[in-house]
Design a protein around this motif. Structure first.
Motif, PDB file in Angstrom:
ATOM      1  N   THR A 149      80.307 -25.752  12.172  1.00 52.02           N
ATOM      2  CA  THR A 149      79.989 -24.394  12.142  1.00 52.02           C
ATOM      3  C   THR A 149      79.229 -24.091  13.509  1.00 52.02           C
ATOM      4  O   THR A 149      79.142 -22.696  13.490  1.00 52.02           O
ATOM      5  CB  THR A 149      79.445 -24.085  10.817  1.00 52.02           C
ATOM      6  N   ARG A 150      78.693 -24.955  14.018  1.00 56.23           N
ATOM      7  CA  ARG A 150      77.972 -24.612  15.023  1.00 56.23           C
ATOM      8  C   ARG A 150      78.986 -24.443  16.690  1.00 56.23           C
ATOM      9  O   ARG A 150      78.908 -25.325  17.233  1.00 56.23           O
ATOM     10  CB  ARG A 150      76.704 -25.631  15.291  1.00 56.23           C
ATOM     11  N   HIS A 151      79.857 -23.586  16.522  1.00 49.84           N
ATOM     12  CA  HIS A 151      80.987 -23.807  17.284  1.00 49.84           C
ATOM     13  C   HIS A 151      80.812 -23.662  18.756  1.00 49.84           C
ATOM     14  O   HIS A 151      81.442 -24.498  19.691  1.00 49.84           O
ATOM     15  CB  HIS A 151      81.947 -22.399  17.116  1.00 49.84           C
ATOM     16  N   PHE A 152      79.549 -23.126  19.201  1.00 52.97           N
ATOM     17  CA  PHE A 152      79.565 -22.863  20.721  1.00 52.97           C
ATOM     18  C   PHE A 152      77.964 -23.373  21.302  1.00 52.97           C
ATOM     19  O   PHE A 152      77.566 -22.758  22.103  1.00 52.97           O
ATOM     20  CB  PHE A 152      79.976 -21.644  21.128  1.00 52.97           C
ATOM     21  N   ASP A 153      77.298 -24.122  20.345  1.00 51.90           N
ATOM     22  CA  ASP A 153      75.876 -24.579  20.841  1.00 51.90           C
ATOM     23  C   ASP A 153      75.979 -25.565  21.949  1.00 51.90           C
ATOM     24  O   ASP A 153      75.174 -25.704  22.911  1.00 51.90           O
ATOM     25  CB  ASP A 153      75.506 -25.290  19.587  1.00 51.90           C
ATOM     26  N   LEU A 154      77.189 -26.156  22.357  1.00 52.09           N
ATOM     27  CA  LEU A 154      77.372 -27.150  23.505  1.00 52.09           C
ATOM     28  C   LEU A 154      78.510 -26.484  24.328  1.00 52.09           C
ATOM     29  O   LEU A 154      79.197 -25.727  23.949  1.00 52.09           O
ATOM     30  CB  LEU A 154      77.610 -28.399  22.891  1.00 52.09           C
ATOM     31  N   SER A 155      78.114 -26.850  25.603  1.00 47.08           N
ATOM     32  CA  SER A 155      79.366 -26.611  26.412  1.00 47.08           C
ATOM     33  C   SER A 155      80.354 -27.488  26.308  1.00 47.08           C
ATOM     34  O   SER A 155      80.494 -28.739  25.968  1.00 47.08           O
ATOM     35  CB  SER A 155      78.775 -26.977  27.842  1.00 47.08           C
ATOM     36  N   LEU A 156      81.745 -26.782  26.025  1.00 47.39           N
ATOM     37  CA  LEU A 156      82.789 -27.407  25.891  1.00 47.39           C
ATOM     38  C   LEU A 156      83.966 -27.630  26.973  1.00 47.39           C
ATOM     39  O   LEU A 156      85.062 -27.767  26.735  1.00 47.39           O
ATOM     40  CB  LEU A 156      83.744 -26.615  24.375  1.00 47.39           C
TER      41      LEU A 156
END
Length: 289
Positions: A149-156
């Motif tokens: 649910t931590r969709h955009f915590d990291l660079s994708l």
């Protein structure tokens, strides 16, 4: 590409889950569960993760070995192992403590990273290291990551495949979430939505599949079974995306029929663990959690 015995490595989280209201322990964690599911289906899987030099690690290493994985692949580092204290009432979980321990932001040692570069596929568990993600992208390693649910915590950006949890309400569209993942740079996306089913998007087409109803004992690890199955079915058995989603849903439902993220001996919570976290347990009880 059909490959009956791919070189698969899962990297990242492990956890000792203590179900306080049921009195038992389960060993799991997204990355560890994925690796175990690969081994259960006869695949040459490895698990890389970090544990502390403590009694919790002894329990987890025993479970890793019992599951057919090489316990030597797990690194022992200074600090504490990951522990979760929770209650589970009819599938409703309440978390009293989630400690990631030494596995937080885990980056494998140099020799283990060299093995990642030779793998046919690498899966990164939840709470993965941003440094590791960018390094795998730069080195062109085929990999997936579960952002939950931590969709955009990291660079994708340029991540080959992202798994994510999405809305289980059919009235809430999934397409905007998929579009955001694509805009963030993910090349392929799988969104799982509980009983609603799952969605796969590769930039050219979006495929949807349903879930498989089952009498639920414990939902822990169902999503990890889904991931392990989808990866091998789609990329190494050459199943179409829809068929891969269907098979993954079937395996996920099977995982819901037993305690823990994979079949394992039911272990009673040792008194030393309860004593270690006595202050946490008492404070949450006073708060009515």
């Amino acid at each position: 590409m059909t490959n009956a015995n791919p070189n698969l490595i899962a990297v990242g989280d492990n956890c000792l889950d203590a179900y306080l209201n049921k009195g038992f322990l389960a060993v799991g964690g997204n990355a560890l569960n994925v690796a175990v599911q690969w081994r259960r289906h006869g695949l040459a899987a490895r698990y890389f993760g970090a544990l502390g030099a403590d009694a919790e690690a002894d329990i987890m290493l025993a479970a890793i070995e019992e599951a057919g994985l090489d316990r030597r692949d797990a690194e022992i580092r200074p600090g504490a192992s990951a522990v979760t204290l929770l209650t589970d009432d009819a599938g409703e979980r309440r978390f009293l403590l989630e400690s990631l321990g030494v596995g937080e932001d885990y980056v494998p040692s140099d020799d283990r990273y060299a093995a990642l570069r030779q793998a046919d596929w690498v899966h990164l568990g939840t709470n993965s290291s941003a440094t590791l993600v960018r390094r795998l992208v730069a080195d062109g390693v085929p990999f997936s990551i579960d952002v939950s649910t931590r969709h955009f915590d990291l660079s994708l950006e340029s991540v080959p495949l992202v798994f994510a949890s999405g809305p289980d309400d059919p009235a809430e569209p999934v397409e905007p979430l998929i579009a955001r993942f694509r805009a963030a740079g993910a090349r392929q996306v799988v969104v799982t939505c509980g009983k609603r089913g799952s969605f796969y998007d590769d930039g050219a087409v979006t495929v949807e599949a349903g879930s498989v109803p089952v009498a639920v004992v414990d939902t822990c690890g169902a999503g990890d079974s889904f991931i392990a199955t989808f990866l091998t079915a789609r990329f190494f058995s050459d199943l179409p995306a829809g068929a891969a989603l269907d098979l993954a849903a079937e395996r996920a439902s099977q995982t819901c029929t037993h305690l823990g993220g994979f079949p394992q001996p039911v272990r009673a919570i040792p008194q030393w663990l309860l004593a270690k976290y006595d202050a946490v347990i008492r404070s949450t009880q006073r708060a009515g959690t």
